[in-house]
Scaffold this motif. Structure first.
Motif, PDB file in Angstrom:
ATOM      1  N   ILE A  15       0.953  -1.303   0.220  1.00  0.00           N
ATOM      2  CA  ILE A  15       0.208   0.110   0.161  1.00  0.00           C
ATOM      3  C   ILE A  15       1.028   1.078  -0.222  1.00  0.00           C
ATOM      4  O   ILE A  15       0.108   2.115  -0.326  1.00  0.00           O
ATOM      5  CB  ILE A  15      -1.125  -0.137   1.263  1.00  0.00           C
ATOM      6  CG1 ILE A  15      -2.345   0.606   1.025  1.00  0.00           C
ATOM      7  CG2 ILE A  15      -0.318   0.017   2.546  1.00  0.00           C
ATOM      8  CD1 ILE A  15      -3.254   0.814   2.038  1.00  0.00           C
ATOM      9  N   THR A  16       2.242   1.086   0.462  1.00  0.00           N
ATOM     10  CA  THR A  16       2.785   2.506   0.478  1.00  0.00           C
ATOM     11  C   THR A  16       3.337   2.507  -0.687  1.00  0.00           C
ATOM     12  O   THR A  16       3.855   4.256  -1.042  1.00  0.00           O
ATOM     13  CB  THR A  16       4.363   2.000   1.231  1.00  0.00           C
ATOM     14  OG1 THR A  16       5.354   1.250   0.610  1.00  0.00           O
ATOM     15  CG2 THR A  16       4.226   2.070   2.828  1.00  0.00           C
ATOM     16  N   ALA A  22      -5.148   9.202  -0.334  1.00  0.00           N
ATOM     17  CA  ALA A  22      -4.590   8.991   0.841  1.00  0.00           C
ATOM     18  C   ALA A  22      -4.858   7.508   0.773  1.00  0.00           C
ATOM     19  O   ALA A  22      -5.190   6.746  -0.101  1.00  0.00           O
ATOM     20  CB  ALA A  22      -5.931   9.465   2.066  1.00  0.00           C
ATOM     21  N   ILE A  23      -3.945   7.278   1.838  1.00  0.00           N
ATOM     22  CA  ILE A  23      -3.796   5.532   1.947  1.00  0.00           C
ATOM     23  C   ILE A  23      -3.974   5.364   3.412  1.00  0.00           C
ATOM     24  O   ILE A  23      -3.779   6.044   3.831  1.00  0.00           O
ATOM     25  CB  ILE A  23      -2.969   4.415   1.761  1.00  0.00           C
ATOM     26  CG1 ILE A  23      -1.389   5.761   2.855  1.00  0.00           C
ATOM     27  CG2 ILE A  23      -1.742   4.796   0.786  1.00  0.00           C
ATOM     28  CD1 ILE A  23       0.213   5.116   2.275  1.00  0.00           C
ATOM     29  N   VAL A  24      -4.746   4.343   4.000  1.00  0.00           N
ATOM     30  CA  VAL A  24      -4.920   4.566   5.011  1.00  0.00           C
ATOM     31  C   VAL A  24      -3.858   3.581   6.246  1.00  0.00           C
ATOM     32  O   VAL A  24      -3.782   2.516   5.449  1.00  0.00           O
ATOM     33  CB  VAL A  24      -6.765   3.549   5.056  1.00  0.00           C
ATOM     34  CG1 VAL A  24      -7.408   3.183   7.362  1.00  0.00           C
ATOM     35  CG2 VAL A  24      -7.326   4.235   4.632  1.00  0.00           C
ATOM     36  N   VAL A  77      -2.287  10.314   4.634  1.00  0.00           N
ATOM     37  CA  VAL A  77      -2.742   8.940   5.433  1.00  0.00           C
ATOM     38  C   VAL A  77      -3.804   9.203   6.127  1.00  0.00           C
ATOM     39  O   VAL A  77      -3.600  10.183   7.369  1.00  0.00           O
ATOM     40  CB  VAL A  77      -1.374   8.861   6.630  1.00  0.00           C
ATOM     41  CG1 VAL A  77      -2.013   7.384   6.725  1.00  0.00           C
ATOM     42  CG2 VAL A  77       0.340   8.833   5.156  1.00  0.00           C
ATOM     43  N   ILE A  78      -4.065   8.519   6.830  1.00  0.00           N
ATOM     44  CA  ILE A  78      -5.402   8.701   7.074  1.00  0.00           C
ATOM     45  C   ILE A  78      -5.768   7.346   8.047  1.00  0.00           C
ATOM     46  O   ILE A  78      -5.477   5.904   8.169  1.00  0.00           O
ATOM     47  CB  ILE A  78      -7.424   8.066   6.862  1.00  0.00           C
ATOM     48  CG1 ILE A  78      -7.287   9.507   5.578  1.00  0.00           C
ATOM     49  CG2 ILE A  78      -7.926   8.137   7.801  1.00  0.00           C
ATOM     50  CD1 ILE A  78      -9.163   9.103   4.969  1.00  0.00           C
ATOM     51  N   ILE A 115      -9.321   6.105  -2.275  1.00  0.00           N
ATOM     52  CA  ILE A 115      -8.522   5.541  -1.199  1.00  0.00           C
ATOM     53  C   ILE A 115      -8.547   4.647  -1.248  1.00  0.00           C
ATOM     54  O   ILE A 115      -9.148   3.928  -1.578  1.00  0.00           O
ATOM     55  CB  ILE A 115      -9.442   6.458   0.179  1.00  0.00           C
ATOM     56  CG1 ILE A 115      -9.886   8.034   0.371  1.00  0.00           C
ATOM     57  CG2 ILE A 115      -9.196   5.599   2.009  1.00  0.00           C
ATOM     58  CD1 ILE A 115     -11.142   8.280  -0.108  1.00  0.00           C
ATOM     59  N   ALA A 116      -7.021   4.599  -0.930  1.00  0.00           N
ATOM     60  CA  ALA A 116      -7.281   2.513  -0.622  1.00  0.00           C
ATOM     61  C   ALA A 116      -6.493   1.972   0.930  1.00  0.00           C
ATOM     62  O   ALA A 116      -6.118   3.514   1.513  1.00  0.00           O
ATOM     63  CB  ALA A 116      -5.180   2.824  -0.649  1.00  0.00           C
ATOM     64  N   PHE A 117      -7.281   1.272   1.320  1.00  0.00           N
ATOM     65  CA  PHE A 117      -7.348   0.883   2.428  1.00  0.00           C
ATOM     66  C   PHE A 117      -6.590  -0.672   3.026  1.00  0.00           C
ATOM     67  O   PHE A 117      -6.418  -1.582   1.640  1.00  0.00           O
ATOM     68  CB  PHE A 117      -9.473   0.420   3.196  1.00  0.00           C
ATOM     69  CG  PHE A 117      -9.986   1.004   3.244  1.00  0.00           C
ATOM     70  CD1 PHE A 117      -9.777   2.089   4.486  1.00  0.00           C
ATOM     71  CD2 PHE A 117     -10.331   1.928   2.224  1.00  0.00           C
ATOM     72  CE1 PHE A 117     -10.373   2.655   5.009  1.00  0.00           C
ATOM     73  CE2 PHE A 117     -11.495   2.262   2.000  1.00  0.00           C
ATOM     74  CZ  PHE A 117     -11.592   2.939   3.689  1.00  0.00           C
TER      75      PHE A 117
END
Ligand code: AR6
Length: 176
Positions: A15-16, A22-24, A77-78, A115-117
């Motif tokens: 995910i990085t 945003a990435i979570v 970043v969330i 957004i990526a979770f």
């Protein structure tokens, strides 16, 4: 898959590397870093991320906080804190759903479109992966339906193929 105007995809990878708005991060309540995806995000973002996290004063389980993304390709970043699995009758499913809802609410507040979770709570926190995938898919789908605005893209980023297969199955069942 498409829900309303939002495209959602299941990916296998790190995910990085995601260049989303945003990435979570699957953080802990200190927000001061850790192992797993949290460690990977802090390593890739650089020390400024930890410096900003120190100003936040932590985050309760089921809630979310937002920071900049620093050296990450993602702009933000969330950070959300998933529940530790303690057998399933300590509110774990509701708290996990709350992580997805609160993360999407923050993203909306900041006008973020993609957004990526990660699979929150399914590593160190030991939440059963299949149930977690079902909660992730159902909660995101429900939020997309109630949201007045919509996102361009939601990604579920799985670290391995077997987790991605569980997401494919969970999403498939939702669409049945
Ligand atoms: N990209 C995508 N997914 C990843 C990555 C990555 N780079 N690295 C790991 N995963 P975990 P949790 C997957 O343990 O269970 C930390 O120490 C991993 O395979 O990172 O919510 C925090 O500080 C798993 O499916 O998070 C907390 O103390 C998923 O991410 C605690 O762990 C989540 O695993 C949080 O535990």
């Amino acid at each position: 898959m498409i829900a309303g105007a939002t495209r959602w995809d299941i990916l296998t990878g790190d995910i990085t590397r995601c260049a989303t708005d945003a990435i979570v991060n699957a953080a802990n309540s200190s927000l001061l870093g850790g192992g797993g995806v949290d460690g990977a995000i802090h390593r890739a973002a650089g020390p400024q991320l930890l410096a900003e996290c120190r100003t936040l004063g932590g985050c309760p389980t089921g809630e979310a906080r937002i920071t900049a993304g620093y050296r990450l390709p993602a702009r933000h970043v969330i950070h959300t804190v998933g529940p530790v699995w303690r057998g399933g009758d300590h509110g774990e499913p509701e708290l996990l759903a709350s992580c997805y809802r609160m993360s999407l609410a923050l993203a909306r507040d900041h006008q973020l479109r993609s957004i990526a979770f990660p699979a929150i709570s399914t590593g160190v926190y030991a939440f059963p992966k299949e149930q977690a995938a079902r909660i992730a898919a159902a909660t995101v789908q429900a939020e997309l339906q109630v949201g007045r605005d919509s996102f361009d893209s939601i990604l579920f980023v799985c670290f391995d193929e077997s987790t991605a297969a569980l997401y494919e199955e969970a999403v498939g069942k939702l669409l049945d």
